[in-house]
Design a protein around this motif. Sequence first.
Motif, PDB file in Angstrom:
ATOM      1  N   GLU A   1       0.106   1.083  -4.024  1.00  0.00           N
ATOM      2  CA  GLU A   1       0.768   0.094  -3.170  1.00  0.00           C
ATOM      3  C   GLU A   1       1.975   0.721  -2.477  1.00  0.00           C
ATOM      4  O   GLU A   1       2.207   0.492  -1.283  1.00  0.00           O
ATOM      5  CB  GLU A   1       1.189  -1.125  -3.990  1.00  0.00           C
ATOM      6  CG  GLU A   1       0.026  -1.988  -4.426  1.00  0.00           C
ATOM      7  CD  GLU A   1       0.412  -3.043  -5.450  1.00  0.00           C
ATOM      8  OE1 GLU A   1       1.562  -3.023  -5.954  1.00  0.00           O
ATOM      9  OE2 GLU A   1      -0.441  -3.893  -5.754  1.00  0.00           O
ATOM     10  N   ALA A   2       2.745   1.515  -3.215  1.00  0.00           N
ATOM     11  CA  ALA A   2       3.910   2.182  -2.633  1.00  0.00           C
ATOM     12  C   ALA A   2       3.485   3.177  -1.560  1.00  0.00           C
ATOM     13  O   ALA A   2       4.133   3.300  -0.520  1.00  0.00           O
ATOM     14  CB  ALA A   2       4.724   2.876  -3.726  1.00  0.00           C
ATOM     15  N   LEU A   3       2.383   3.865  -1.802  1.00  0.00           N
ATOM     16  CA  LEU A   3       1.873   4.807  -0.808  1.00  0.00           C
ATOM     17  C   LEU A   3       1.441   4.071   0.467  1.00  0.00           C
ATOM     18  O   LEU A   3       1.736   4.513   1.576  1.00  0.00           O
ATOM     19  CB  LEU A   3       0.706   5.603  -1.385  1.00  0.00           C
ATOM     20  CG  LEU A   3       0.108   6.670  -0.493  1.00  0.00           C
ATOM     21  CD1 LEU A   3       1.151   7.705  -0.102  1.00  0.00           C
ATOM     22  CD2 LEU A   3      -1.058   7.343  -1.207  1.00  0.00           C
ATOM     23  N   ALA A   4       0.786   2.937   0.309  1.00  0.00           N
ATOM     24  CA  ALA A   4       0.385   2.129   1.468  1.00  0.00           C
ATOM     25  C   ALA A   4       1.621   1.630   2.223  1.00  0.00           C
ATOM     26  O   ALA A   4       1.653   1.649   3.460  1.00  0.00           O
ATOM     27  CB  ALA A   4      -0.484   0.950   1.019  1.00  0.00           C
ATOM     28  N   GLU A   5       2.639   1.225   1.466  1.00  0.00           N
ATOM     29  CA  GLU A   5       3.889   0.772   2.090  1.00  0.00           C
ATOM     30  C   GLU A   5       4.560   1.916   2.847  1.00  0.00           C
ATOM     31  O   GLU A   5       5.040   1.740   3.971  1.00  0.00           O
ATOM     32  CB  GLU A   5       4.831   0.230   1.012  1.00  0.00           C
ATOM     33  CG  GLU A   5       6.112  -0.350   1.547  1.00  0.00           C
ATOM     34  CD  GLU A   5       7.017  -0.901   0.440  1.00  0.00           C
ATOM     35  OE1 GLU A   5       8.178  -1.201   0.761  1.00  0.00           O
ATOM     36  OE2 GLU A   5       6.576  -1.005  -0.726  1.00  0.00           O
ATOM     37  N   MET A   6       4.562   3.103   2.244  1.00  0.00           N
ATOM     38  CA  MET A   6       5.167   4.268   2.893  1.00  0.00           C
ATOM     39  C   MET A   6       4.418   4.605   4.182  1.00  0.00           C
ATOM     40  O   MET A   6       5.039   4.921   5.201  1.00  0.00           O
ATOM     41  CB  MET A   6       5.158   5.467   1.942  1.00  0.00           C
ATOM     42  CG  MET A   6       5.820   6.701   2.507  1.00  0.00           C
ATOM     43  SD  MET A   6       7.584   6.537   2.723  1.00  0.00           S
ATOM     44  CE  MET A   6       8.144   7.053   1.129  1.00  0.00           C
ATOM     45  N   THR A   7       3.097   4.513   4.157  1.00  0.00           N
ATOM     46  CA  THR A   7       2.296   4.789   5.348  1.00  0.00           C
ATOM     47  C   THR A   7       2.628   3.789   6.454  1.00  0.00           C
ATOM     48  O   THR A   7       2.813   4.170   7.612  1.00  0.00           O
ATOM     49  CB  THR A   7       0.796   4.725   5.008  1.00  0.00           C
ATOM     50  OG1 THR A   7       0.524   5.670   3.967  1.00  0.00           O
ATOM     51  CG2 THR A   7      -0.068   5.031   6.200  1.00  0.00           C
ATOM     52  N   HIS A   8       2.739   2.510   6.084  1.00  0.00           N
ATOM     53  CA  HIS A   8       3.098   1.480   7.057  1.00  0.00           C
ATOM     54  C   HIS A   8       4.483   1.751   7.647  1.00  0.00           C
ATOM     55  O   HIS A   8       4.668   1.689   8.872  1.00  0.00           O
ATOM     56  CB  HIS A   8       3.057   0.091   6.395  1.00  0.00           C
ATOM     57  CG  HIS A   8       3.616  -0.990   7.248  1.00  0.00           C
ATOM     58  ND1 HIS A   8       2.940  -1.502   8.332  1.00  0.00           N
ATOM     59  CD2 HIS A   8       4.807  -1.632   7.199  1.00  0.00           C
ATOM     60  CE1 HIS A   8       3.696  -2.430   8.904  1.00  0.00           C
ATOM     61  NE2 HIS A   8       4.822  -2.527   8.239  1.00  0.00           N
ATOM     62  N   LEU A   9       5.456   2.057   6.782  1.00  0.00           N
ATOM     63  CA  LEU A   9       6.812   2.341   7.253  1.00  0.00           C
ATOM     64  C   LEU A   9       6.832   3.565   8.158  1.00  0.00           C
ATOM     65  O   LEU A   9       7.514   3.578   9.181  1.00  0.00           O
ATOM     66  CB  LEU A   9       7.759   2.557   6.070  1.00  0.00           C
ATOM     67  CG  LEU A   9       8.128   1.321   5.268  1.00  0.00           C
ATOM     68  CD1 LEU A   9       8.943   1.706   4.044  1.00  0.00           C
ATOM     69  CD2 LEU A   9       8.896   0.331   6.122  1.00  0.00           C
ATOM     70  N   TYR A  10       6.086   4.586   7.784  1.00  0.00           N
ATOM     71  CA  TYR A  10       6.035   5.808   8.578  1.00  0.00           C
ATOM     72  C   TYR A  10       5.563   5.499  10.002  1.00  0.00           C
ATOM     73  O   TYR A  10       6.181   5.919  10.981  1.00  0.00           O
ATOM     74  CB  TYR A  10       5.105   6.819   7.903  1.00  0.00           C
ATOM     75  CG  TYR A  10       4.885   8.072   8.696  1.00  0.00           C
ATOM     76  CD1 TYR A  10       5.864   9.068   8.747  1.00  0.00           C
ATOM     77  CD2 TYR A  10       3.704   8.273   9.405  1.00  0.00           C
ATOM     78  CE1 TYR A  10       5.664  10.212   9.489  1.00  0.00           C
ATOM     79  CE2 TYR A  10       3.499   9.416  10.150  1.00  0.00           C
ATOM     80  CZ  TYR A  10       4.482  10.384  10.181  1.00  0.00           C
ATOM     81  OH  TYR A  10       4.293  11.514  10.921  1.00  0.00           O
TER      82      TYR A  10
END
Length: 128
Positions: free
Chosen positions: A53-62
């Motif tokens: 979930e954190a990785l998906a959030e990081m991808t979205h933020l990126y």
Amino acid sequence: MRKGKKTELIKVRLSSTEYEMFSEKSKSYQSMSGMIRDAVTKHNAISSKSKMEALAEMTHLYRKFIRDLALLGGNFNQLTRHANELAMSDMLTQTYFEQYILPEVTKINLLLKHIRRETDNVARKIVR
């Protein structure tokens, strides 16, 4: 995990591709069973889920931050080009700098601080 005589058996159906992957990954173990036991022992479903979930959030933020930076960068590039034209004709004033350039620099600085804060928050989720 308690060691002892292994008496229980689990059957798993695999495709030939999956079987090859299991075989390749189990080469550093005494057996494929040992590799699977080790993987299950080390696996933490909650931790893995939160990291994904954190990785998906990081991808979205990126992606969001790249768009935001591109927009601000374009605006800033136009302002600096115009400021350079004014400077070349000896017409660049402090007022232009204060009214146009400084606010853009402030926006960029705030966005960079926000990016840093958000990525730090997500990184903490991944590390824990």
